[in-house]
Design a protein around this motif. Structure first.
Motif, PDB file in Angstrom:
ATOM      1  N   ASN A   1     -28.222 -15.693 -16.902  1.00  0.00           N
ATOM      2  CA  ASN A   1     -29.364 -16.550 -16.603  1.00  0.00           C
ATOM      3  C   ASN A   1     -29.792 -16.456 -15.141  1.00  0.00           C
ATOM      4  N   TYR A   2     -28.997 -15.787 -14.308  1.00  0.00           N
ATOM      5  CA  TYR A   2     -29.290 -15.699 -12.880  1.00  0.00           C
ATOM      6  C   TYR A   2     -29.661 -14.287 -12.454  1.00  0.00           C
ATOM      7  N   LEU A   3     -30.158 -13.496 -13.379  1.00  0.00           N
ATOM      8  CA  LEU A   3     -30.591 -12.140 -13.077  1.00  0.00           C
ATOM      9  C   LEU A   3     -32.071 -12.072 -12.708  1.00  0.00           C
ATOM     10  N   ASP A   4     -32.746 -13.211 -12.709  1.00  0.00           N
ATOM     11  CA  ASP A   4     -34.183 -13.225 -12.427  1.00  0.00           C
ATOM     12  C   ASP A   4     -34.514 -12.588 -11.082  1.00  0.00           C
ATOM     13  N   ASN A   5     -33.802 -12.942 -10.032  1.00  0.00           N
ATOM     14  CA  ASN A   5     -34.074 -12.362  -8.712  1.00  0.00           C
ATOM     15  C   ASN A   5     -33.869 -10.853  -8.719  1.00  0.00           C
TER      16      ASN A   5
END
Length: 174
Positions: free
Chosen positions: A122-126
């Motif tokens: 869920n924190y791969l957006d950046n």
């Protein structure tokens, strides 16, 4: 969800290897600041130098001072641990479509598998935004992924197909 070529996928293996050291260094820094302060910033510089040496990343883009007010130490440690994306000269339409889809649509299928990759997917957006900025510097604009306001005052989001077209150079109006 399609698989991407390995050089396009986030390097979760390296992130997992680095993660314990990065997290420990963040936690130790926080304890040191709580105990002794860091008015002159020397401890911060030591931390920044250590993390740069470990990851070869520009650490100045991370908020090492007040991570507890953002996403927490674990997420910050993950973001620092994850290697930066690479430039790919032969990216395909389908690969761009998959990356855009990953940004716009969260995949819950692995959410409870208990693996490092699942814990942080869920924190791969950046990572994906940085990938697109690097590979499409003339076409990438963050507004493609945000809620926008039309001239009539209504709000809208660009559909995935329009984002892909804009990135691939097929839409100039966005």
């Amino acid at each position: 969800m399609i698989g991407l070529r390995s050089r396009l996928e986030p390097d979760m293996h390296t992130a997992e290897e680095r993660f314990p050291s990065v997290l420990l260094s963040l936690e130790e820094y926080a304890k040191e600041v709580d105990t002794s302060g860091d008015e002159d910033g020397k401890q911060y510089q030591v931390l920044e130098k250590y993390l740069h040496g470990l990851t070869n990343k520009d650490i100045s883009k991370f908020n090492l001072y007040e991570w507890w007010e953002e996403e927490g130490a674990e997420v910050l440690a993950f973001r620092i641990s994850l290697p930066d994306p690479v430039f790919v000269s032969d990216i395909t339409f389908d690969e761009v479509a998959e990356i855009v889809r990953r940004i716009k649509e969260y995949d819950f299928s692995n959410a409870h598998s208990g693996t490092f990759a699942a814990d942080f997917q869920n924190y791969l957006d950046n990572y994906y935004h940085d990938f697109l900025k690097l590979n499409f510097p003339d076409a990438y604009r963050v507004k493609l992924f945000q809620r926008n306001r039309a001239k009539d005052g209504s709000y809208f989001e660009y559909p995935i197909d329009e984002i892909i077209s804009a990135l691939m150079g097929k839409l100039n109006k966005l």
